[in-house]
Design an enzyme around this catalytic site. Structure first.
Site, mmCIF file in Angstrom:
data_model
loop_
_atom_site.group_PDB
_atom_site.id
_atom_site.type_symbol
_atom_site.label_atom_id
_atom_site.label_comp_id
_atom_site.label_asym_id
_atom_site.label_seq_id
_atom_site.Cartn_x
_atom_site.Cartn_y
_atom_site.Cartn_z
ATOM 1 N N LEU A 81 0.825 -1.218 0.000
ATOM 2 C CA LEU A 81 0.000 0.000 0.000
ATOM 3 C C LEU A 81 0.859 1.268 0.000
ATOM 4 C CD1 LEU A 81 -2.787 -1.054 2.556
ATOM 5 C CD2 LEU A 81 -2.713 -1.402 0.070
ATOM 6 N N HIS A 84 -3.263 4.195 -2.583
ATOM 7 C CA HIS A 84 -4.249 3.394 -1.859
ATOM 8 C C HIS A 84 -4.820 4.191 -0.679
ATOM 9 C CE1 HIS A 84 -1.478 0.159 -3.517
ATOM 10 N NE2 HIS A 84 -2.651 -0.194 -4.016
ATOM 11 N N SER A 89 2.663 3.870 -7.770
ATOM 12 C CA SER A 89 2.416 2.487 -8.140
ATOM 13 C C SER A 89 3.316 1.618 -7.279
ATOM 14 C CB SER A 89 2.778 2.264 -9.615
ATOM 15 O OG SER A 89 2.926 0.878 -9.880
#
Ligand code: PAF
Length: 284
Positions: free
Chosen positions: A34, A38, A186
């Protein structure tokens, strides 16, 4: 988090209990590792529901042979702490054997939409994604599912699937979160060497260049794509997989950029072993 649940039936019971108490559930499906992208999904989920479930499952069926399934970063304790700080109530982290027991043979797929762009470069990817998203929704029984715009095609496909199969789940889409220099967050950015990390900003620079050309009046997709290609090839070692200008709903390639109709400019570029994607939604 209140609970880390590994067991599928326990998660279903907990979701039923929350629903019986009249609470709204939002799910944030993730593969873990995460990051602040997120974090934005979880914080948005908190605005839409009383109970936020984050799922952490590195789904083997959406990785192709030779992709990064084995080395995908995994650290559940860190993810639990991160999710909690963002406002998550329940972390659901099933084992692969319980998600795909021997004999598993039912799949969800979408025609055509899943075969272009990412689906063309990664055959079978979206069948894996849609099947696992279906399972995760049937297990967490949410009112709302929250996805990131970073995976633009995934959003288009999930929206289509929710509608086609009458899931009764609302879709909430959260804008891309970027580093200060524009690189979209990412989990795969962790694979980049220091040099590749610097060069990787070229994806965002190419999208910005495309946006200013289009807003400046350029309507010919090939001209916009050609200029993006030159920028990437001349200023980085990135190897272009695809650059696309497509209708944002049908994902059909557009030779001319229309007005009053959403357009998706998207690209995938490889730096060494790492494949990065990015995109821009735009309506003139
Ligand atoms: O976007 C992702 O992280 C994955 O594709 C998802 C939706 C969690 C399915 O495995």
């Amino acid at each position: 988090v209140d609970a880390i649940i590994h067991d599928i039936v326990e998660m279903q019971r907990r979701a039923d209990e929350e629903r019986t108490q009249g609470r709204r559930i939002a799910v944030v499906p993730t593969m873990g590792a995460l990051h602040e992208g997120h974090g934005a999904l979880i914080r948005t989920a908190c605005m839409w529901a009383d109970v936020v479930v984050t799922t952490v499952f590195v789904n083997p069926t959406q990785f192709g042979p030779g992709e990064d399934f084995a080395r995908y970063p995994r650290d559940l304790q860190r993810d639990a702490a991160f999710a909690e700080a963002a406002g998550c109530n329940i972390l659901f982290a099933p084992a692969a054997e319980s998600m795909y027991p021997a004999g598993f043979c039912t799949h969800v797929d979408v025609e055509r939409l899943g075969a272009v762009l990412e689906g063309k470069s990664r055959p079978g990817h979206f069948r894996g994604v849609l099947t696992v998203v279906t399972k995760l929704l049937l297990i967490t029984r949410p009112h709302v599912a929250v996805f990131g715009q970073k995976d633009a095609q995934q959003v288009v496909l999930v929206r289509q699937m929710l509608r086609d199969l009458n899931f009764g789940v609302d879709l909430v889409v959260v804008p891309i979160v970027r580093e200060a220099d524009g690189l979209a967050l990412s989990s795969r950015n962790a694979y980049l060497s220091a040099g590749e990390r610097l060069e990787a900003t070229v994806l965002y620079r190419a999208l910005q260049q495309a946006e200013s050309a289009i807003r400046g009046g350029e309507r010919v997709s090939a001209a916009v794509i050609g200029a993006m290609r030159r920028l990437i090839e001349e200023t980085s070692s990135g190897v272009i997989d695809y650059i696309s200008i497509a209708d944002a709903r049908s994902l059909r390639e557009l030779s001319r950029i229309p007005t009053r109709s959403p357009v998706l400019v998207s690209l995938a570029v490889r730096f060494g072993e790492t494949r990065l994607i990015d995109n821009l939604f735009l309506t003139l």
